[in-house]
Design an enzyme around this catalytic site. Structure first.
Site, PDB file in Angstrom:
ATOM      1  N   ASP A 115       0.816  -1.222   0.000  1.00 33.32           N
ATOM      2  CA  ASP A 115       0.000   0.000   0.000  1.00 33.32           C
ATOM      3  C   ASP A 115       0.844   1.263   0.000  1.00 33.32           C
ATOM      4  OD1 ASP A 115      -2.335  -1.592   0.125  1.00 33.32           O
ATOM      5  OD2 ASP A 115      -1.922  -1.920   2.235  1.00 33.32           O
TER       6      ASP A 115
ATOM      7  N   GLY B 152     -11.131  -3.373   2.897  1.00 30.63           N
ATOM      8  CA  GLY B 152     -11.737  -2.269   3.637  1.00 30.63           C
ATOM      9  C   GLY B 152     -11.288  -2.164   5.089  1.00 30.63           C
TER      10      GLY B 152
ATOM     11  N   GLY C  99      -4.267  -4.481  -4.319  1.00 27.16           N
ATOM     12  CA  GLY C  99      -5.250  -3.479  -4.725  1.00 27.16           C
ATOM     13  C   GLY C  99      -4.480  -2.230  -5.076  1.00 27.16           C
ATOM     14  N   HIS C 100      -4.232  -2.029  -6.349  1.00 23.81           N
ATOM     15  CA  HIS C 100      -3.437  -0.872  -6.779  1.00 23.81           C
ATOM     16  C   HIS C 100      -4.373   0.254  -7.188  1.00 23.81           C
ATOM     17  CE1 HIS C 100       0.344  -3.504  -7.588  1.00 23.81           C
ATOM     18  NE2 HIS C 100       0.008  -3.429  -6.328  1.00 23.81           N
TER      19      HIS C 100
ATOM     20  N   ARG D 268      -6.144   0.343   8.276  1.00 26.63           N
ATOM     21  CA  ARG D 268      -4.726  -0.032   8.325  1.00 26.63           C
ATOM     22  C   ARG D 268      -4.105   0.473   9.625  1.00 26.63           C
ATOM     23  NH1 ARG D 268      -4.012   2.135   2.324  1.00 26.63           N
ATOM     24  NH2 ARG D 268      -4.884   0.355   1.196  1.00 26.63           N
TER      25      ARG D 268
ATOM     26  N   ASP E  31       2.158  14.535   1.959  1.00 26.05           N
ATOM     27  CA  ASP E  31       1.118  15.519   2.315  1.00 26.05           C
ATOM     28  C   ASP E  31       0.300  15.099   3.536  1.00 26.05           C
ATOM     29  OD1 ASP E  31       0.393  13.569   0.152  1.00 26.05           O
ATOM     30  OD2 ASP E  31      -1.615  14.186   0.752  1.00 26.05           O
TER      31      ASP E  31
ATOM     32  N   GLN F 145       2.150  -6.047  -3.168  1.00 24.30           N
ATOM     33  CA  GLN F 145       2.447  -6.117  -1.735  1.00 24.30           C
ATOM     34  C   GLN F 145       3.724  -5.311  -1.437  1.00 24.30           C
ATOM     35  OE1 GLN F 145       1.581  -9.509  -3.215  1.00 24.30           O
ATOM     36  NE2 GLN F 145      -0.389  -8.583  -2.954  1.00 24.30           N
TER      37      GLN F 145
ATOM     38  N   THR G 211      -5.990 -11.757   3.049  1.00 24.95           N
ATOM     39  CA  THR G 211      -7.067 -11.080   2.340  1.00 24.95           C
ATOM     40  C   THR G 211      -8.189 -12.069   1.985  1.00 24.95           C
ATOM     41  OG1 THR G 211      -5.958 -11.464   0.245  1.00 24.95           O
ATOM     42  CG2 THR G 211      -5.479  -9.383   1.353  1.00 24.95           C
TER      43      THR G 211
ATOM     44  N   ASN H 247      -4.951 -10.371  -4.092  1.00 21.35           N
ATOM     45  CA  ASN H 247      -4.732  -9.789  -2.759  1.00 21.35           C
ATOM     46  C   ASN H 247      -4.267  -8.341  -2.911  1.00 21.35           C
ATOM     47  OD1 ASN H 247      -2.356 -10.773  -3.909  1.00 21.35           O
ATOM     48  ND2 ASN H 247      -1.453 -11.438  -1.993  1.00 21.35           N
TER      49      ASN H 247
ATOM     50  N   GLY I  48       1.645   2.850  -2.688  1.00 22.89           N
ATOM     51  CA  GLY I  48       1.193   3.714  -3.783  1.00 22.89           C
ATOM     52  C   GLY I  48       1.791   3.296  -5.114  1.00 22.89           C
ATOM     53  N   LYS I  49       2.029   1.999  -5.246  1.00 22.09           N
ATOM     54  CA  LYS I  49       2.667   1.502  -6.474  1.00 22.09           C
ATOM     55  C   LYS I  49       1.818   1.772  -7.712  1.00 22.09           C
ATOM     56  CE  LYS I  49       2.925  -2.483  -4.455  1.00 22.09           C
ATOM     57  NZ  LYS I  49       2.715  -2.148  -3.045  1.00 22.09           N
ATOM     58  N   GLY I  50       0.502   1.578  -7.573  1.00 20.66           N
ATOM     59  CA  GLY I  50      -0.386   1.758  -8.727  1.00 20.66           C
ATOM     60  C   GLY I  50      -0.237   3.147  -9.319  1.00 20.66           C
TER      61      GLY I  50
ATOM     62  N   LYS J 198       2.860  10.139  -0.267  1.00 26.07           N
ATOM     63  CA  LYS J 198       1.954  10.582   0.799  1.00 26.07           C
ATOM     64  C   LYS J 198       2.590  11.506   1.818  1.00 26.07           C
ATOM     65  CE  LYS J 198      -1.875   7.503   0.881  1.00 26.07           C
ATOM     66  NZ  LYS J 198      -2.665   6.544   1.598  1.00 26.07           N
TER      67      LYS J 198
HETATM   68  P1  IMP Z   1      -2.481 -12.911   1.692  1.00 23.10           P
HETATM   69  O1  IMP Z   1      -1.515 -12.343   0.702  1.00 23.10           O
HETATM   70  O2  IMP Z   1      -3.916 -12.673   1.323  1.00 23.10           O
HETATM   71  O3  IMP Z   1      -2.186 -14.333   1.997  1.00 23.10           O
HETATM   72  O4  IMP Z   1      -2.281 -12.097   3.060  1.00 23.10           O
HETATM   73  C1  IMP Z   1      -1.081 -12.224   3.837  1.00 23.10           C
HETATM   74  C2  IMP Z   1      -0.752 -10.905   4.516  1.00 23.10           C
HETATM   75  O5  IMP Z   1      -0.357  -9.957   3.547  1.00 23.10           O
HETATM   76  C3  IMP Z   1      -1.916 -10.259   5.278  1.00 23.10           C
HETATM   77  O6  IMP Z   1      -1.389  -9.558   6.387  1.00 23.10           O
HETATM   78  C4  IMP Z   1      -2.460  -9.257   4.279  1.00 23.10           C
HETATM   79  O7  IMP Z   1      -3.130  -8.194   4.902  1.00 23.10           O
HETATM   80  C5  IMP Z   1      -1.184  -8.799   3.617  1.00 23.10           C
HETATM   81  N1  IMP Z   1      -1.388  -8.337   2.230  1.00 23.10           N
HETATM   82  C6  IMP Z   1      -1.619  -9.094   1.140  1.00 23.10           C
HETATM   83  N2  IMP Z   1      -1.724  -8.346   0.043  1.00 23.10           N
HETATM   84  C7  IMP Z   1      -1.555  -7.077   0.434  1.00 23.10           C
HETATM   85  C8  IMP Z   1      -1.519  -5.825  -0.267  1.00 23.10           C
HETATM   86  O8  IMP Z   1      -1.644  -5.752  -1.492  1.00 23.10           O
HETATM   87  N3  IMP Z   1      -1.305  -4.717   0.496  1.00 23.10           N
HETATM   88  C9  IMP Z   1      -1.114  -4.789   1.835  1.00 23.10           C
HETATM   89  N4  IMP Z   1      -1.114  -5.933   2.524  1.00 23.10           N
HETATM   90  C10 IMP Z   1      -1.336  -7.066   1.835  1.00 23.10           C
HETATM   91 MG    MG Z   2      -2.935  -1.941  -1.964  1.00 21.38          MG
END
Ligand code: IMP
Ligand code: MG
Length: 419
Positions: free
Chosen positions: A13, A299, A40-41, A302, A330, A221, A129, A38, A15-17, A328
């Site tokens: 998270d 959702g 979300g960009h 964090r 700002d 990630q 996730t 898993n 801000g790669k996207g 971020k």
């Molecule tokens: P999984 O990848 O769904 O198996 O989750 C394993 C851990 O990585 C958990 O703590 C998730 O919240 C975290 N995680 C997985 N994907 C992301 C992401 O894209 N951003 C932030 N945390 C992630």
């Molecule tokens: Mg994300």
């Protein structure tokens, strides 16, 4: 040409996207190399907000090829939903998105297994996730997985055999499920997936490199969630570090060029696991509210805390980062002072090395810097930066020994300052 890699240096998270989208004009191919839905960009431009999960962030700019590499895991149902949402907003993907035949498929039963394993862990749960990521990579490594290329021949037979194995495992958990409805969605997704170019992506990408095309590999990630170097077992199940781009795309280490390391001016983490600089006070609330720190996939709020240079030095080292990108900043505009963690105290000993277990015993050692108390969101160039902000940048560059080349002062594509 060499392949440049962009990856997150914290717990995801970062801000790669947004940054991939900013950098894509310089590239002809954008490739994802690990992870799956898993991720979300988030991208924002022209007052529209998009969240990408499996699809590379290069699809918003015409004329680019977007590749889902062999290291990625794909859930056809979620893939279909993502494609349809993009098409509905006017972004046609069909000729611009290629998928590796060697990418593994997330089956509906993988999602169920993810849930079953998590509930069985009770208080020790990872906080996944719930997208079936761990069980899919487990099947890949234990040689039970199904790959995208498998859909081309006798797929039903292979699918049924895999699901039978999963049902045997699920039977050991006290767990109710409705596989039928999941399967319906999943097989509809599979048809959608089959309408795309399913390719031998390692040949494709090496041909692109040989022919002089520029490639950006987009990580998902963050490095502290890497299965080898992250805060194990509270990690994801893939190699999120730079080396993952080699195995996840089939490119040689010689072919890696720039490594862009992206970090936030503070830290966040979603899910369980160690977080040495975590805050539980009003500062954390300010970061969460102002930074909109809620998971883009789940959702979940964090967890928030100060920037951690012990962790950043570690991930810069593992990845061989050549340029830094700070996001971020700002969000900290209103803070009187900014804390920067420069070392850990563990059992009375001070260390600057990220330890085997980053557990609760760690006492962060902070350097306090003055805040800039200025709204930076409309700034267009570094000449406008407040003195205190420049002091923070210099401090970080000196400590991290890598230049900070881009500073982001807001979520929009336009709020990006190149130095
Ligand atoms: P999984 O990848 O769904 O198996 O989750 C394993 C851990 O990585 C958990 O703590 C998730 O919240 C975290 N995680 C997985 N994907 C992301 C992401 O894209 N951003 C932030 N945390 C992630
Ligand atoms: Mg994300």
């Amino acid at each position: 040409m060499k392949v440049d890699v962009l990856l997150g240096l914290q717990w995801g998270d970062e801000g790669k996207g947004k940054i991939v989208d900013v950098l894509t004009p310089n590239y002809q191919v954008v490739a994802r190399f690990q992870g799956g839905p898993n991720a979300g960009h988030t991208l924002e431009f022209e007052s529209q907000k998009y969240v990408l999960r499996s699809i590379p962030s290069g699809i918003f700019q015409g004329g680019k090829i977007n590749l889902i590499g062999n290291g990625v895991v794909i859930d056809p149902a979620l893939f279909k939903a993502e494609v349809e949402a993009l098409e509905a907003s006017g972004h046609k993907l069909i000729d611009r998105l290629y998928i590796s035949k060697k990418a593994h498929l997330i089956l509906p039963t993988h999602r169920l297994l993810d849930d079953a394993y998590e509930s069985a862990k009770g208080n020790d749960k990872i906080g996944t996730t719930g997208k079936g990521i761990g069980p899919t990579y487990t099947d890949k490594v234990s040689r039970n997985g199904l790959r995208v290329g498998d859909v081309l021949h006798n797929f039903q037979e292979k699918y049924d055999a895999a699901v039978e194995k999963h049902k045997l495992i699920l039977a050991q958990y006290d767990f109710e499920y409705d596989l039928k409805s999941l399967e319906e969605e999943w097989f509809a997704g599979l048809e959608k997936l089959k309408s795309f170019k399913l390719i031998d992506s390692e040949h494709f990408i090496n041909n692109q490199i040989r022919e002089g095309r520029s490639v950006l590999a987009e990580g998902a990630q963050g490095s502290l969630l890497d299965v080898d170097f992250g805060t194990y077992p509270f990690v994801t199940s893939s190699n999120t570090v730079c080396a993952g781009a080699c195995t996840g795309l089939g490119i040689s280490p010689h072919n890696i060029g720039e490594v862009f390391g992206i970090f936030k001016a503070y830290c966040t983490r979603v899910g369980s696991g160690p977080f040495p600089t975590e805050l539980f006070d009003a500062d954390a609330d300010e970061m969460r509210n102002k930074g909109n720190e809620y998971g883009s996939v789940t959702g979940r709020p964090r967890r928030c805390g100060w920037i951690d240079l012990v962790a950043l030095k570690y991930t810069i080292m593992i990845n061989g980062v050549t340029q830094l990108i700070m996001m971020k900043s700002d969000v900290l505009d209103a803070f009187d002072t900014i804390n920067v963690c420069v070392a850990y105290n563990i059992d009375g000993k001070r260390t600057e090395e990220f330890p085997f277990e980053a557990n609760e015993e760690i006492q962060p050692d902070y350097v306090e810097l003055p805040g800039w108390k200025t709204d930076m969101t409309a700034m267009q160039s570094e000449d406008e930066f407040p003195e205190e902000f420049n002091a923070l940048l210099s401090f970080l560059e000196e400590e991290l020994e890598v230049p900070i080349k881009i500073v982001s002062v807001g979520p929009d594509r336009a709020q990006t300052i190149i130095r």
